[in-house]
Motif scaffolding. Structure first.
Motif, PDB file in Angstrom:
ATOM      1  N   GLY A 303       0.823  -1.216   0.000  1.00  8.67           N
ATOM      2  CA  GLY A 303       0.000   0.000   0.000  1.00  8.67           C
ATOM      3  C   GLY A 303       0.851   1.258   0.000  1.00  8.67           C
ATOM      4  O   GLY A 303       2.062   1.213   0.274  1.00  8.67           O
ATOM      5  N   ASN A 304       0.181   2.360  -0.282  1.00  7.72           N
ATOM      6  CA  ASN A 304       0.813   3.693  -0.304  1.00  7.72           C
ATOM      7  C   ASN A 304       1.385   4.028   1.082  1.00  7.72           C
ATOM      8  O   ASN A 304       0.671   3.976   2.081  1.00  7.72           O
ATOM      9  N   THR A 305       2.654   4.394   1.128  1.00  4.20           N
ATOM     10  CA  THR A 305       3.311   4.662   2.417  1.00  4.20           C
ATOM     11  C   THR A 305       3.315   6.149   2.784  1.00  4.20           C
ATOM     12  O   THR A 305       3.855   6.521   3.832  1.00  4.20           O
ATOM     13  N   GLN A 306       2.734   6.973   1.943  1.00  6.68           N
ATOM     14  CA  GLN A 306       2.762   8.415   2.214  1.00  6.68           C
ATOM     15  C   GLN A 306       1.810   8.797   3.351  1.00  6.68           C
ATOM     16  O   GLN A 306       0.915   8.058   3.711  1.00  6.68           O
ATOM     17  N   ASN A 307       2.030   9.995   3.877  1.00  7.46           N
ATOM     18  CA  ASN A 307       1.155  10.532   4.922  1.00  7.46           C
ATOM     19  C   ASN A 307      -0.069  11.217   4.322  1.00  7.46           C
ATOM     20  O   ASN A 307       0.045  11.924   3.327  1.00  7.46           O
ATOM     21  N   LYS A 308      -1.201  11.052   5.004  1.00 11.82           N
ATOM     22  CA  LYS A 308      -2.379  11.876   4.705  1.00 11.82           C
ATOM     23  C   LYS A 308      -2.195  13.244   5.359  1.00 11.82           C
ATOM     24  O   LYS A 308      -2.565  14.272   4.815  1.00 11.82           O
ATOM     25  N   VAL A 309      -1.679  13.205   6.564  1.00 14.92           N
ATOM     26  CA  VAL A 309      -1.431  14.413   7.374  1.00 14.92           C
ATOM     27  C   VAL A 309      -0.177  14.132   8.200  1.00 14.92           C
ATOM     28  O   VAL A 309       0.279  12.995   8.270  1.00 14.92           O
ATOM     29  N   ALA A 310       0.367  15.174   8.835  1.00 19.07           N
ATOM     30  CA  ALA A 310       1.532  14.965   9.696  1.00 19.07           C
ATOM     31  C   ALA A 310       1.122  14.177  10.939  1.00 19.07           C
ATOM     32  O   ALA A 310      -0.005  14.310  11.416  1.00 19.07           O
ATOM     33  N   GLY A 311       2.039  13.357  11.455  1.00 21.61           N
ATOM     34  CA  GLY A 311       1.731  12.544  12.635  1.00 21.61           C
ATOM     35  C   GLY A 311       2.847  12.592  13.653  1.00 21.61           C
ATOM     36  O   GLY A 311       4.024  12.592  13.296  1.00 21.61           O
ATOM     37  N   ILE A 312       2.471  12.661  14.919  1.00 22.94           N
ATOM     38  CA  ILE A 312       3.451  12.603  16.001  1.00 22.94           C
ATOM     39  C   ILE A 312       2.959  11.594  17.028  1.00 22.94           C
ATOM     40  O   ILE A 312       1.767  11.551  17.337  1.00 22.94           O
ATOM     41  N   MET A 313       3.872  10.759  17.494  1.00 23.99           N
ATOM     42  CA  MET A 313       3.496   9.778  18.503  1.00 23.99           C
ATOM     43  C   MET A 313       4.192  10.040  19.825  1.00 23.99           C
ATOM     44  O   MET A 313       5.376  10.372  19.856  1.00 23.99           O
ATOM     45  N   VAL A 314       3.428   9.919  20.888  1.00 18.26           N
ATOM     46  CA  VAL A 314       3.951  10.038  22.244  1.00 18.26           C
ATOM     47  C   VAL A 314       3.741   8.682  22.913  1.00 18.26           C
ATOM     48  O   VAL A 314       2.620   8.170  22.912  1.00 18.26           O
ATOM     49  N   ASN A 315       4.799   8.096  23.456  1.00 21.20           N
ATOM     50  CA  ASN A 315       4.627   6.841  24.187  1.00 21.20           C
ATOM     51  C   ASN A 315       3.968   7.104  25.533  1.00 21.20           C
ATOM     52  O   ASN A 315       4.239   8.117  26.185  1.00 21.20           O
ATOM     53  N   LEU A 316       3.116   6.194  25.923  1.00 19.77           N
ATOM     54  CA  LEU A 316       2.543   6.237  27.277  1.00 19.77           C
ATOM     55  C   LEU A 316       3.287   5.211  28.112  1.00 19.77           C
ATOM     56  O   LEU A 316       3.056   4.008  27.975  1.00 19.77           O
ATOM     57  N   VAL A 317       4.190   5.704  28.950  1.00 21.64           N
ATOM     58  CA  VAL A 317       4.952   4.773  29.781  1.00 21.64           C
ATOM     59  C   VAL A 317       4.643   5.044  31.244  1.00 21.64           C
ATOM     60  O   VAL A 317       4.275   6.157  31.625  1.00 21.64           O
ATOM     61  N   THR A 341      -5.480  10.724  19.437  1.00 18.79           N
ATOM     62  CA  THR A 341      -6.009   9.365  19.591  1.00 18.79           C
ATOM     63  C   THR A 341      -5.140   8.538  20.529  1.00 18.79           C
ATOM     64  O   THR A 341      -4.010   8.201  20.201  1.00 18.79           O
ATOM     65  N   PRO A 342      -5.661   8.195  21.715  1.00 20.05           N
ATOM     66  CA  PRO A 342      -4.902   7.284  22.582  1.00 20.05           C
ATOM     67  C   PRO A 342      -5.079   5.828  22.134  1.00 20.05           C
ATOM     68  O   PRO A 342      -6.147   5.453  21.643  1.00 20.05           O
ATOM     69  N   HIS A 343      -4.028   5.067  22.302  1.00 21.10           N
ATOM     70  CA  HIS A 343      -4.088   3.615  22.118  1.00 21.10           C
ATOM     71  C   HIS A 343      -3.681   2.989  23.447  1.00 21.10           C
ATOM     72  O   HIS A 343      -2.596   3.282  23.954  1.00 21.10           O
ATOM     73  N   ILE A 344      -4.539   2.155  23.986  1.00 21.01           N
ATOM     74  CA  ILE A 344      -4.280   1.528  25.279  1.00 21.01           C
ATOM     75  C   ILE A 344      -4.016   0.041  25.019  1.00 21.01           C
ATOM     76  O   ILE A 344      -4.842  -0.637  24.414  1.00 21.01           O
ATOM     77  N   TYR A 345      -2.847  -0.428  25.465  1.00 21.74           N
ATOM     78  CA  TYR A 345      -2.429  -1.780  25.076  1.00 21.74           C
ATOM     79  C   TYR A 345      -3.108  -2.888  25.880  1.00 21.74           C
ATOM     80  O   TYR A 345      -3.086  -4.041  25.473  1.00 21.74           O
ATOM     81  N   GLY A 346      -3.653  -2.535  27.027  1.00 20.42           N
ATOM     82  CA  GLY A 346      -4.375  -3.554  27.780  1.00 20.42           C
ATOM     83  C   GLY A 346      -3.526  -4.303  28.791  1.00 20.42           C
ATOM     84  O   GLY A 346      -3.882  -5.410  29.199  1.00 20.42           O
ATOM     85  N   LYS A 347      -2.420  -3.701  29.186  1.00 20.22           N
ATOM     86  CA  LYS A 347      -1.637  -4.315  30.267  1.00 20.22           C
ATOM     87  C   LYS A 347      -2.235  -3.788  31.574  1.00 20.22           C
ATOM     88  O   LYS A 347      -2.384  -2.586  31.748  1.00 20.22           O
ATOM     89  N   GLY A 357       0.970   2.171  26.386  1.00 13.98           N
ATOM     90  CA  GLY A 357       0.151   2.617  25.266  1.00 13.98           C
ATOM     91  C   GLY A 357       0.881   3.690  24.508  1.00 13.98           C
ATOM     92  O   GLY A 357       2.079   3.936  24.742  1.00 13.98           O
ATOM     93  N   HIS A 358       0.198   4.329  23.601  1.00 16.49           N
ATOM     94  CA  HIS A 358       0.766   5.499  22.931  1.00 16.49           C
ATOM     95  C   HIS A 358      -0.372   6.419  22.513  1.00 16.49           C
ATOM     96  O   HIS A 358      -1.535   6.006  22.505  1.00 16.49           O
ATOM     97  N   VAL A 359      -0.017   7.644  22.209  1.00 16.07           N
ATOM     98  CA  VAL A 359      -1.002   8.613  21.748  1.00 16.07           C
ATOM     99  C   VAL A 359      -0.508   9.167  20.419  1.00 16.07           C
ATOM    100  O   VAL A 359       0.662   9.534  20.298  1.00 16.07           O
ATOM    101  N   THR A 360      -1.398   9.202  19.436  1.00 18.56           N
ATOM    102  CA  THR A 360      -1.029   9.787  18.153  1.00 18.56           C
ATOM    103  C   THR A 360      -1.700  11.143  18.015  1.00 18.56           C
ATOM    104  O   THR A 360      -2.874  11.297  18.353  1.00 18.56           O
ATOM    105  N   ILE A 361      -0.933  12.100  17.534  1.00 24.06           N
ATOM    106  CA  ILE A 361      -1.443  13.441  17.277  1.00 24.06           C
ATOM    107  C   ILE A 361      -1.313  13.684  15.787  1.00 24.06           C
ATOM    108  O   ILE A 361      -0.214  13.596  15.234  1.00 24.06           O
ATOM    109  N   ILE A 362      -2.429  13.964  15.128  1.00 20.99           N
ATOM    110  CA  ILE A 362      -2.336  14.277  13.703  1.00 20.99           C
ATOM    111  C   ILE A 362      -2.881  15.670  13.443  1.00 20.99           C
ATOM    112  O   ILE A 362      -3.787  16.152  14.135  1.00 20.99           O
ATOM    113  N   ASN A 363      -2.284  16.309  12.436  1.00 22.18           N
ATOM    114  CA  ASN A 363      -2.670  17.667  12.088  1.00 22.18           C
ATOM    115  C   ASN A 363      -2.104  17.957  10.708  1.00 22.18           C
ATOM    116  O   ASN A 363      -1.080  17.403  10.332  1.00 22.18           O
ATOM    117  N   LYS A 364      -2.787  18.836   9.962  1.00 22.50           N
ATOM    118  CA  LYS A 364      -2.240  19.199   8.653  1.00 22.50           C
ATOM    119  C   LYS A 364      -0.943  19.984   8.821  1.00 22.50           C
ATOM    120  O   LYS A 364      -0.079  19.967   7.951  1.00 22.50           O
TER     121      LYS A 364
END
Lengths: 385, 385
Positions: A303-317, A341-347, A357-364
């Motif tokens: 699949g296409n590997t390009q970005n739709k928008v800019a993305g930044i990830m913050v780890n939740l530790v 968008t938070p992602h919770i891994y379920g530990k 977990g991690h949190v993704t921040i997207i913005n143009k």
């Protein structure tokens, strides 16, 4: 070709942690029947895969028996019994990535030798059968301070890596096989994920820029696209492609690199799988790294590997000082912000620096995304009850 | 507030079909423990939820007993036993959407009366306890051809709706309660999804434009954003907000509308849940409709409803003339195209016009997306072995 999109096909995955869980979102999207092998009934994947098998990923019999029940076998984590994979391959099971590649990557000394053999730029290193031999080398001038110590086996998430500035730092190091590496002054830590399928189709994701926590040696922010010169980005992608091509790798290969002060690119290490540095892709890319991993191992078009928008990830530790039943403090507050968008891994249990977990921040606008990321990092805390 | 992001909370979902399956991708992302009630062990959700319960969604006891085991109860489909929901609400279980709203929406005659009572623009209609009464009305001039016949109960995916052009079309209509509606000449069929949480926060998604299959009365393309005048779009969103507000709805409300030749907006019907017209949002929106549904029922802040890129959805329905074990012919070919994502619902058997999946096409340029959508539609075929 076998029809993957039907019930008579079975994908096997070694490992049922958070990476496996995010892969399952994709196998569910494509209705690919998926079996998971993991050492714990509490693994994040245990309740949500089609079939769960309890077993030790390092045990020959457990891996071999599980592998015999599937059509294609892949991994969530590289620390698995490679002898079992070799036997499965010989008996006709498709194993991606291959046992040959995993054997080279599993051991950091072998990985470094592979880079040298294939003219892949990497920091100079020495190999030691026991870490106690390092003191000898220091005494005899074969090694000088400072340097980076890495356990040859099972380094993961900052364990197994230490910067050695004085002889005191050598106290209490694990005893086993290790390497020492020249400490390279660098401008940036970068990573590029390469995807390659068995037919040889190959694509790279954009270069990401990583910021590490100064103590825990864990990634704090992953920023995509990296805010670097286009020439440097191009060079990083070329180096990553060369690495994947040298391995004739099938699957994803995350190539971690340093941008030196002279804008040279040198390879730090590789991981033969979906990677923390690619989590941003779930929200930001046309094709997430998890979907891409699935496409590679099923020999589907990439699949296409390009970005739709800019993305930044913050780890939740896990915060320091907290152990026990986890609470995600202020999670509702970050969910108020657009594009978070938070992602919770379920530990269920947190401990200091555990990846929860991690949190993704997207913005143009990538600068706006970076501001929000700092706000997110300040707001949400992984603590215990 | 109860900490949703921990293991002592349980979400219950009535229905385990494709909508439930796409919701599970979101409950997994947030690690929300989810139990599903469905009438079939082969339901798409059966193997991938935390807990699966077998039971009849229309049976009081089955729904009541299931509901007593969860903290928050929501629906995948509106055809459930509402009396059980009413009792559960009285006993303190949070049920979203409420029994009151579902009772009004479940029956199309009641739904139309509600629109009239709340000054929501809608086509004129008549209500019949039995469809045999329609012939009487035609004879006595109380009704004139052509008109739209709709079953009052359980209309879904084109069954339960028929355009009546001559008396012959009345033969073999189902006997039960029904309505007849004035046939409105329209320029466009539009839809707007509204999200509202228990705290009263409310947001609309952009207007989508729908193209229907001329025979099967099923959506062929859903295009977001709709290529209509901005004033018309604004009016459609205002009408949709008014509908959701009138119901004091909690959850998602998909409002299907006609844009008349005079650019008036009239409401066709509503669905109190995630909807086919919102599937594009998984790839195209900042917040997918499934994540938004979860946010509403958990009373979390609502996410950004805007598009990252333009999105078009093509339904994958069974080809005419094929019954049996499904094959997705040429799926690999559409996966070669940038921005094309198939979703396979996991129904093992195909039959003519059965909804088996959908394909989303995203692109920064909506016209390019529309071209690719036509190519996708021409290429992939849902057939049987």
């Amino acid at each position: 070709m076998k029809n993957y999109f039907s019930s008579d096909f079975k994908l096997g995955v070694l490992g049922g942690g958070q990476l496996g869980k995010m892969l399952l979102a994709e196998t569910q999207k494509y209705d690919i029947y998926t079996a998971i092998l993991d050492g714990s009934n509490d693994a994040p994947c245990a309740q949500i895969c089609n079939e769960f098998h309890l077993g030790n990923l390092m045990d020959f019999d457990d891996v071999y028996k599980f592998g015999k029940t599937v059509d294609v076998l892949t991994i969530e984590i590289e620390h698995v019994n490679v002898n079992a994979l070799e036997k499965l391959e010989a008996e006709g099971i498709k194993v991606y990535p291959s046992s040959k590649t995993l054997r080279k990557i599993q051991n950091k000394a072998t990985q470094k030798l592979f880079f040298q053999d294939h003219n892949i730029p990497t920091a100079e290193f020495s190999r030691f059968a026991f870490s106690s031999e390092i003191n000898e080398a220091l005494k005899h001038g074969g090694l000088s301070l400072p340097f980076v110590w890495k356990s040859a086996q099972f380094g993961y998430d900052g364990t197994g890596v230490k910067i050695i500035k004085s002889e005191n730092d050598l106290i209490n190091l694990p005893h086993g096989e290790c390497i020492t590496e020249q400490l390279i002054p660098f401008k940036n830590e970068l990573a590029v994920i390469v995807a390659r399928n068995p037919s040889g189709e190959i694509k790279t994701y954009p270069v990401v820029e990583m910021e590490f926590h100064p103590e825990a040696n864990q990634v704090e922010y992953v920023i995509c696209p990296a805010r670097i010169d286009e020439k440097v980005a191009k060079k990083a992608q070329e180096v990553a492609l060369k690495v994947a091509d040298s391995f004739k790798h099938v699957g994803l290969l995350a190539v971690e690199m340093f941008q030196t002060e002279e804008d040279e690119i040198i390879v730090n290490e590789v991981a033969p799988r979906t990677h923390n540095s690619g989590h941003y892709s779930i929200e930001a890319s046309y094709t997430s790294q998890f979907e891409q991993h699935l496409r590679t191992v099923l020999d589907l078009p990439l699949g296409n590997t390009q970005n739709k928008v800019a993305g930044i990830m913050v780890n939740l530790v896990g915060e320091e000082g907290y152990n026990g039943d986890v609470i995600y403090e202020n999670i509702e507050n970050i969910m108020k912000i657009d594009g978070v968008t938070p992602h919770i891994y379920g530990k269920k249990q947190t401990r200091p620096f555990r990846k929860m977990g991690h949190v993704t921040i997207i913005n143009k606008d990538i600068n706006k995304a970076r501001e929000i990321a700092a706000e997110v990092k300040k707001t949400i805390k992984v603590i215990s009850k």
